[in-house]
Write an enzyme that holds these catalytic residues in place. Structure first.
Site, short mmCIF file in Angstrom:
data_model
loop_
_atom_site.label_atom_id
_atom_site.label_comp_id
_atom_site.label_asym_id
_atom_site.label_seq_id
_atom_site.Cartn_x
_atom_site.Cartn_y
_atom_site.Cartn_z
N LYS A 82 0.86 -1.19 0.00
CA LYS A 82 0.00 0.00 0.00
C LYS A 82 0.89 1.23 0.00
O LYS A 82 1.90 1.28 0.73
CB LYS A 82 -0.89 -0.04 1.24
CG LYS A 82 -1.96 1.04 1.30
CD LYS A 82 -2.85 0.85 2.54
CE LYS A 82 -4.00 1.84 2.61
NZ LYS A 82 -4.85 1.61 3.80
N SER A 157 -9.84 1.45 2.58
CA SER A 157 -8.95 2.25 1.76
C SER A 157 -7.85 1.47 1.05
O SER A 157 -7.29 1.95 0.07
CB SER A 157 -8.30 3.32 2.63
OG SER A 157 -7.41 2.74 3.58
N SER A 181 -9.98 -0.85 6.81
CA SER A 181 -9.35 -0.62 5.51
C SER A 181 -8.60 -1.81 4.93
O SER A 181 -8.18 -1.76 3.77
CB SER A 181 -8.40 0.57 5.58
OG SER A 181 -9.13 1.77 5.53
#
Lengths: 489, 100
Positions: A82, A157, A181
């Site tokens: 990420k 996310s 997330s």
């Protein structure tokens, strides 16, 4: 071994094959880079690809083996990161205009540990800007699409990380979970996603959103792979004083046995589920019972206040953490007539709408006259939630719920901020309590869209959590397939 | 906590505290959205929380100490390379002290 076989392979099998010399790390990485080349123009999981570095790292693993040196638990395994994890020398953006162009001078501890175990970083994945969102539509650059249905969001996310695993761009990925997330996008993309106990994994090098809630964890296509990755990344790090000493997670191949385990289904999280999710939860309960678990409903009364507490605490912490983006030390600067105006213009133009909304909300919750009524009250609710979980765990080994109230939704379906926040209603309480929780793909709806079941456990209860997740995985008859590989579509 | 909507004026003040330059349409949008979000937060307003301790984090640890020993820090030039402006091994910022 064909490229098609490599991209379907588990991390466990890749590492075993590379260690034994059955195939090379370069072959594995090359196959995954080709998969990215073929399909990422549709999925758009990556903000930055790291192809050259990845091939170089793969060659280094192969050379290490040629020299007869010992290889790590993730030898030759591609991993997607990420883009809120710092990687020295590689642009790290948080999918924000304010950080675009920043080249970190240091590397996150989790990344160092993955690489020390032989894993190969292949790219930085897209996210909702600063990890604020549940669809990856809040990325300042572009939305990521759900590989299972390209007309739908991957969740967020950590949408880019979840999508990269679902799209077979990498067998494993790393995300961060502040209110769901990791788990929510895992559920929407049909992969496994784990939020470990707060303090089990170092946050050094993770760009902070809400420090008392943020925790790093893995994505994988199997429970076993996610367990192996957690083993590699967990453990004390002196560079993060909230990473607990003497605590780490040991991966054990799960034998599935859940007979006699007490499983509580959280009553407060059974409301408001879509029909297909409701049905999947009922099937999960039946499966666990048929394997000998003792399943009952249990109330965690304060959990229903989780969303409210979270949307005061997380923005409050974010408004403080994001004060560092001031146009002085890194990223964007929009020069004004004086320093104050430079701050205001830089932040006004550098942050996107959702990030500004949360900074505003957090600043308000912390401002004079509202602190006690808003932030202070939310912190007390947090205590209630932790107490109610403790009470439930005195009678149950694990708790379960749906991960997300719905399957993956279409783009622009939740333009009202509150309706988007509701996506995290089942995942938020674990962050507030600091407990581990994970999503395991269990069923598909009538259109083949994935539905995940959430398994929750008390602090440091990862072993029993993985055991129950493995049982659900074994009982699941569903497997998420990318849209381009699905013959029905 | 009250049901009162957040005014445009309050929204401007919050934006100033947060050092965010917002245009007029953003101020109006955020005033409305913050009001709606905080109205949702009314569900905890009625809870009796007297005597409940606030939870600031979930760990039992208090202070973490380490030995005070000299060790390498980040490379200065590498850090400054990503700064918007730097000079003579320092971050360069617009003038802070006014002339008037």
């Amino acid at each position: 071994m064909s490229d098609a076989q490599f991209v379907e392979m588990s991390a466990v099998d890749i590492a075993a094959g590379v260690r034994s010399g059955a195939f090379s790390a370069v072959e594995v990485v090359t196959a995954h880079l080709k998969q990215i080349e073929s399909y990422d123009h549709e999925v758009k999981a990556f903000v930055t690809q790291m192809s050259d570095r990845a091939l170089e790292a793969a060659r280094a693993v192969d050379e290490k083996r040629a020299r007869g040196e010992e290889l790590g638990a993730l030898a030759g395994v591609p991993v997607a990161l990420k883009d809120n994890m710092a990687y020295r020398g590689v642009e790290t953006t948080c999918s924000s205009k304010i950080l675009r162009g920043w080249i970190p001078p240091y590397t996150a501890t989790v990344v160092e540990r993955l690489e020390a175990a032989g894993a190969i970083a292949i790219g930085k994945t897209n996210l909702d800007e600063f990890a604020m969102g549940s669809s990856t539509e809040n990325s300042a650059f572009f939305p990521t699409r759900n590989p299972i249905d390209l007309n739908r969001v991957p969740g967020g996310s950590s949408g880019g990380s979840a999508a990269s695993v679902a799209a077979r761009f990498a067998p494993i990925a790393i995300g961060s979970d502040t209110g769901g997330s990791i788990r929510q996008p895992a559920s929407l993309c049909g992969v496994v996603g784990v939020k470990p106990t707060y303090g089990l994994v170092s946050r050094y090098g993770l760009i902070a959103f809400a420090s008392s809630l943020d925790q790093i964890g893995p994505f994988a296509r199997s429970v076993e792979d996610s367990s192996l990755v957690l083993d590699v990344i967990s453990g004390h790090d002196e560079r993060d004083s909230t990473s607990l000493s003497g605590r780490s997670y040991d991966h054990q191949a799960s034998d599935g046995g859940i007979e006699g385990l007490r499983v509580g289904v959280i009553t407060e999280m059974m409301d408001g589920l879509s029909d297909s999710v409701n049905k999947a939860l009922a099937q999960a309960i039946e499966s666990l019972r048929s394997m000998g678990a003792l399943v009952d409903e249990v109330s965690v009364p304060a959990a229903k206040f989780g969303l409210t507490a979270y949307y005061l605490i997380a923005p409050a912490e974010a408004s403080s953490n994001l004060a560092r983006f001031d146009g002085v030390r890194y990223g964007l600067r929009v020069e004004g007539k004086d320093m104050n105006e430079t701050y205001e213009l830089t932040r006004g133009q550098g942050f996107g709408p959702e990030v500004k909304r949360r900074i505003m909300l957090g600043t308000y919750a912390l401002s004079a006259g509202y602190y006690d009524a808003l932030y202070g009250k939310a912190q007390k609710v947090r205590t209630l939630i932790a107490n109610d979980f403790d009470a439930a765990y005195s009678n149950y080994d694990v708790l379960i719920s749906a991960t997300s109230p719905t399957v993956a939704f279409e783009f622009n379906a939740k333009s009202d901020p509150l309706s988007m926040y509701m996506s995290d209603v089942c995942t938020i309480p674990s962050n507030l309590a600091g407990h581990p929780a994970m999503s395991v793909p269990f069923a598909g709806d009538e259109d083949g869209l994935p539905i995940g079941i959430q398994v929750l456990a008390p602090s440091f209860g990862e072993s029993v959590m993985f055991k129950v997740a493995s049982a659900l995985e074994a009982a699941a008859k569903y497997r998420a397939v990318p849209q381009w590989a699905s013959t029905e579509k | 906590m009250s049901n009162d909507d957040i005014s445009i004026e309050t929204t401007r003040h919050i934006a100033y505290l947060a050092r965010l330059a917002l245009d007029e349409s953003e101020v109006r949008e955020y005033a409305g959205q913050l009001s709606a979000i905080l109205e949702h937060a009314e569900d905890i307003a009625s809870l009796d929380l007297d005597g409940v301790a606030p939870m600031r984090h979930t760990l039992s640890v208090v202070n973490i100490m380490r030995d005070d020993e000299v060790r390498p820090s980040l490379d200065r030039e590498e850090v400054l390379a990503s700064a918007p402006d730097a000079q003579a091994s320092m971050f360069l910022v617009p003038k802070i002290v006014g002339e008037e």
